[in-house]
Design a protein around this motif. Structure first.
Motif, PDB file in Angstrom:
ATOM      1  N   SER A 161       0.871  -1.178   0.000  1.00 59.54           N
ATOM      2  CA  SER A 161       0.000   0.000   0.000  1.00 59.54           C
ATOM      3  C   SER A 161       0.903   1.221   0.000  1.00 59.54           C
ATOM      4  N   ALA A 162       0.331   2.387  -0.247  1.00 65.83           N
ATOM      5  CA  ALA A 162       1.142   3.599  -0.330  1.00 65.83           C
ATOM      6  C   ALA A 162       0.444   4.754   0.361  1.00 65.83           C
ATOM      7  N   THR A 163       1.254   5.707   0.805  1.00 62.85           N
ATOM      8  CA  THR A 163       0.698   6.814   1.571  1.00 62.85           C
ATOM      9  C   THR A 163       1.620   8.032   1.496  1.00 62.85           C
ATOM     10  N   CYS A 164       1.041   9.199   1.774  1.00 60.16           N
ATOM     11  CA  CYS A 164       1.818  10.430   1.954  1.00 60.16           C
ATOM     12  C   CYS A 164       2.027  10.725   3.441  1.00 60.16           C
ATOM     13  N   ASP A 165       1.505   9.864   4.292  1.00 59.18           N
ATOM     14  CA  ASP A 165       1.560  10.067   5.739  1.00 59.18           C
ATOM     15  C   ASP A 165       2.842   9.455   6.307  1.00 59.18           C
ATOM     16  N   PHE A 166       3.845  10.298   6.538  1.00 55.90           N
ATOM     17  CA  PHE A 166       5.150   9.799   6.965  1.00 55.90           C
ATOM     18  C   PHE A 166       5.189   9.400   8.436  1.00 55.90           C
ATOM     19  N   THR A 167       4.142   9.681   9.182  1.00 59.18           N
ATOM     20  CA  THR A 167       4.105   9.203  10.573  1.00 59.18           C
ATOM     21  C   THR A 167       4.003   7.686  10.620  1.00 59.18           C
ATOM     22  N   ARG A 168       3.545   7.079   9.524  1.00 59.35           N
ATOM     23  CA  ARG A 168       3.412   5.626   9.474  1.00 59.35           C
ATOM     24  C   ARG A 168       4.763   4.920   9.337  1.00 59.35           C
ATOM     25  N   LEU A 169       5.841   5.699   9.190  1.00 58.70           N
ATOM     26  CA  LEU A 169       7.176   5.089   9.195  1.00 58.70           C
ATOM     27  C   LEU A 169       7.440   4.365  10.510  1.00 58.70           C
ATOM     28  N   ALA A 170       6.774   4.807  11.573  1.00 51.16           N
ATOM     29  CA  ALA A 170       6.949   4.168  12.882  1.00 51.16           C
ATOM     30  C   ALA A 170       6.518   2.705  12.856  1.00 51.16           C
ATOM     31  N   ASP A 171       5.626   2.340  11.927  1.00 47.24           N
ATOM     32  CA  ASP A 171       5.131   0.964  11.855  1.00 47.24           C
ATOM     33  C   ASP A 171       6.111   0.025  11.149  1.00 47.24           C
ATOM     34  N   CYS A 172       7.112   0.597  10.492  1.00 44.34           N
ATOM     35  CA  CYS A 172       8.011  -0.207   9.659  1.00 44.34           C
ATOM     36  C   CYS A 172       9.223  -0.690  10.456  1.00 44.34           C
ATOM     37  N   ASP A 173       9.585  -1.932  10.259  1.00 50.66           N
ATOM     38  CA  ASP A 173      10.795  -2.471  10.873  1.00 50.66           C
ATOM     39  C   ASP A 173      12.030  -2.131  10.048  1.00 50.66           C
ATOM     40  N   ILE A 174      11.835  -2.019   8.748  1.00 51.52           N
ATOM     41  CA  ILE A 174      12.928  -1.710   7.817  1.00 51.52           C
ATOM     42  C   ILE A 174      12.457  -0.586   6.914  1.00 51.52           C
ATOM     43  N   VAL A 175      13.285   0.432   6.716  1.00 50.75           N
ATOM     44  CA  VAL A 175      12.936   1.564   5.854  1.00 50.75           C
ATOM     45  C   VAL A 175      14.047   1.762   4.835  1.00 50.75           C
ATOM     46  N   ALA A 176      13.700   1.728   3.549  1.00 53.57           N
ATOM     47  CA  ALA A 176      14.662   1.967   2.471  1.00 53.57           C
ATOM     48  C   ALA A 176      14.420   3.350   1.877  1.00 53.57           C
ATOM     49  N   ILE A 177      15.483   4.119   1.759  1.00 50.85           N
ATOM     50  CA  ILE A 177      15.403   5.487   1.219  1.00 50.85           C
ATOM     51  C   ILE A 177      15.802   5.452  -0.247  1.00 50.85           C
ATOM     52  N   CYS A 178      14.858   5.812  -1.113  1.00 49.55           N
ATOM     53  CA  CYS A 178      15.091   5.779  -2.566  1.00 49.55           C
ATOM     54  C   CYS A 178      14.689   7.112  -3.178  1.00 49.55           C
ATOM     55  N   VAL A 179      15.337   8.178  -2.765  1.00 49.89           N
ATOM     56  CA  VAL A 179      14.982   9.527  -3.236  1.00 49.89           C
ATOM     57  C   VAL A 179      16.068  10.050  -4.160  1.00 49.89           C
ATOM     58  N   PRO A 180      15.765  11.089  -4.961  1.00 55.34           N
ATOM     59  CA  PRO A 180      16.747  11.592  -5.931  1.00 55.34           C
ATOM     60  C   PRO A 180      17.968  12.217  -5.266  1.00 55.34           C
ATOM     61  N   THR A 181      19.095  12.136  -5.965  1.00 56.67           N
ATOM     62  CA  THR A 181      20.320  12.826  -5.552  1.00 56.67           C
ATOM     63  C   THR A 181      20.868  13.566  -6.775  1.00 56.67           C
ATOM     64  N   PRO A 182      20.246  14.667  -7.156  1.00 60.32           N
ATOM     65  CA  PRO A 182      20.676  15.405  -8.346  1.00 60.32           C
ATOM     66  C   PRO A 182      21.915  16.257  -8.064  1.00 60.32           C
ATOM     67  N   LEU A 183      22.309  17.023  -9.057  1.00 61.25           N
ATOM     68  CA  LEU A 183      23.389  17.983  -8.903  1.00 61.25           C
ATOM     69  C   LEU A 183      22.813  19.388  -8.882  1.00 61.25           C
ATOM     70  N   THR A 184      23.514  20.299  -8.229  1.00 60.01           N
ATOM     71  CA  THR A 184      23.122  21.699  -8.281  1.00 60.01           C
ATOM     72  C   THR A 184      23.561  22.279  -9.619  1.00 60.01           C
ATOM     73  N   ALA A 185      23.225  23.543  -9.841  1.00 57.38           N
ATOM     74  CA  ALA A 185      23.623  24.217 -11.083  1.00 57.38           C
ATOM     75  C   ALA A 185      25.140  24.280 -11.212  1.00 57.38           C
ATOM     76  N   HIS A 186      25.859  24.189 -10.079  1.00 57.19           N
ATOM     77  CA  HIS A 186      27.327  24.243 -10.087  1.00 57.19           C
ATOM     78  C   HIS A 186      27.942  22.845 -10.010  1.00 57.19           C
ATOM     79  N   ARG A 187      27.132  21.830 -10.256  1.00 56.35           N
ATOM     80  CA  ARG A 187      27.560  20.425 -10.257  1.00 56.35           C
ATOM     81  C   ARG A 187      28.088  19.967  -8.905  1.00 56.35           C
TER      82      ARG A 187
END
Length: 446
Positions: A82-108
């Motif tokens: 299931s999916a949610t925008c409610d980040f308070t539900r992270l407390a229910d998770c035993d394992i959390v994987a972070i898969c968010v972007p890591t871009p570059l700034t305008a100055h690289r």
């Protein structure tokens, strides 16, 4: 509870498949990973700040090609995802994987704002016994120097109260041979307990686990893989320019060279680099290397060469229009074929086609595109002015109305024979016509 009892408890949950997993960031990396966890038998909650993704998931509709809608539907209806925008539900998770972007700034420089904000959100609900895993591509030291201090601000300590690990994503959009669960997974933990938990959890999810000694080592593995590709692509791009000046076809050279069964690996030139990894990841290491006063000349030179390729293509286009058609680029209509960064996928992240379109229009020409996988240009960080433009409707009349066609991406589902018949000038950056045995005096390689 002692760290040993916390580790043993999570081990037991992983073995019994009762551990609950959370995946933060439901994009090209996060959603396939969430499906791999779910298909391995874990209950998974996906987290994202984009409510439209949650809506798609609630409606059992996949928006990522690597995740078929039927797979998403099956895991949702089985109650495993299931999916949610409610980040308070992270407390229910035993394992959390972070898969968010890591871009570059305008100055690289590295932009770790998404990682930092995600770590801050997790810290608000962090509890004893959780395993937190960073999967986003980044420079060596990020897990220990950036994520760990944020998580520990609330008072809990990595290796004592919770566990921290790093495992680089290795997604390859459009690859039909490998998927998330069959790609070997490099894993590392902050301490022995975390390392053991990383091996247990990912070992329950993917076919092969490759443990390394530290999280910094695991972070370096991903950068090394993509720097290897960036440098070798830059090499063949430079060879293309040199051989072109000599009247030698670099594509013929590569085809002959790869007949050698040892000591050579073929890489291919193109109009520039695209995708979420190769154009970005090398600069994470060049940035970090400054801290150690160690130059990265190969990496920086490769970046310069690859970044310059769209300019080369546009110059080649302008030259060919002038010599072959007697027309200035500024008075021409140009059709780009292929907007995605690689063939047969809808992914436009860092696509050189966007840069080509921008450069062509800066020269005063009119630019349009055709891509069967990208009906409309979505919002992008660097090319906001192109948002909303739509692919032309394919027809022979439409193709014939352009002064030149630039093959930027060699999708299979394109009528190249019709293009060769209808267009007065074709700039082929992918050697697609030669590979398909289509000959035409209108074709110029670039």
């Amino acid at each position: 509870m002692t760290v040993t009892s916390l580790s043993s408890a999570l081990h037991a949950k992983i073995t019994a498949r009762t551990a609950k997993a959370g995946v933060v960031g439901l994009g090209y990396v996060g959603l396939p990973l969430a499906m791999a966890f779910a298909r391995a038998g874990f209950t998974v909650t996906g987290f994202d700040i984009d409510p439209s993704k949650i809506t798609h998931i609630d409606q059992r509709e996949s928006y990522i090609e690597a995740v078929p809608t039927e797979v998403l539907r099956d895991e949702c209806e089985a109650g495993r995802f299931s999916a949610t925008c409610d980040f308070t539900r992270l407390a229910d998770c035993d394992i959390v994987a972070i898969c968010v972007p890591t871009p570059l700034t305008a100055h690289r420089d590295p932009d770790l704002s998404y990682v930092a904000r995600t770590a801050e959100a997790i810290a608000k609900t962090l509890r004893q016994g959780q395993l937190i895993v960073l999967e986003s591509t980044t420079y060596p030291g990020t897990t220990d120097e950036v994520v760990k201090p944020i998580l520990e601000k609330a008072g809990l300590k990595s290796g004592r109260d919770f566990f921290l690990g790093y495992s680089p994503e290795r997604e390859d959009p459009g690859n039909r041979q490998f998927h998330t669960a069959t790609i070997p997974k490099v894993v590392a933990g902050d301490g022995e307990d975390a390392a053991s938990l990383m091996q247990a959890f990912y070992g329950a999810t993917v076919s092969t686990v490759v443990p390394v000694s530290t999280t910094a080592t695991a972070e370096a593995v991903k950068l090394t893989e993509n720097i290897f590709r960036a440098v070798n692509i830059a090499l063949v791009n430079e060879l293309k320019l040199v051989y072109d000046a000599m009247g030698i076809d670099v594509w013929e050279v590569i085809d002959a060279a790869k007949s050698k069964p040892f000591g050579y690996m073929p890489f291919y030139p193109g109009p520039g680099l695209g995708g979420h990894c190769i154009p970005i990841d090398p600069f994470y290491l060049t940035w970090k290397s400054r801290e150690f006063e160690t130059p990265t000349r190969f990496i920086e030179l490769a970046g310069e060469i690859n970044t310059a390729m769209p300019h080369h293509v546009v110059n080649r286009l302008a030259e060919a229009l002038d010599i072959r058609c007697g027309k200035a680029l500024s008075r021409s209509k140009v059709l780009l074929v292929g907007l995605a960064y690689k063939k047969n996928v809808p992914d436009i992240r860092e696509s050189p086609s966007l840069r080509l379109m921008e450069l062509i229009e800066r020269r005063g020409a009119s630019a349009a595109y055709f891509d069967p996988f990208v009906p409309e240009i979505p919002s992008t960080r660097e090319y906001a002015d192109l948002k909303g433009r739509r692919s032309i409707d394919w027809s022979e009349e439409a193709v014939a109305s352009y002064d030149a066609v630039v093959i930027a991406t060699d999708h299979d589902d394109v009528d190249y024979a019709a293009i060769s018949r209808l267009s007065p000038l074709i700039v082929d950056t992918r050697n697609v016509f030669a590979r398909k045995g289509i000959a035409s005096k209108a074709i110029v390689k670039a």
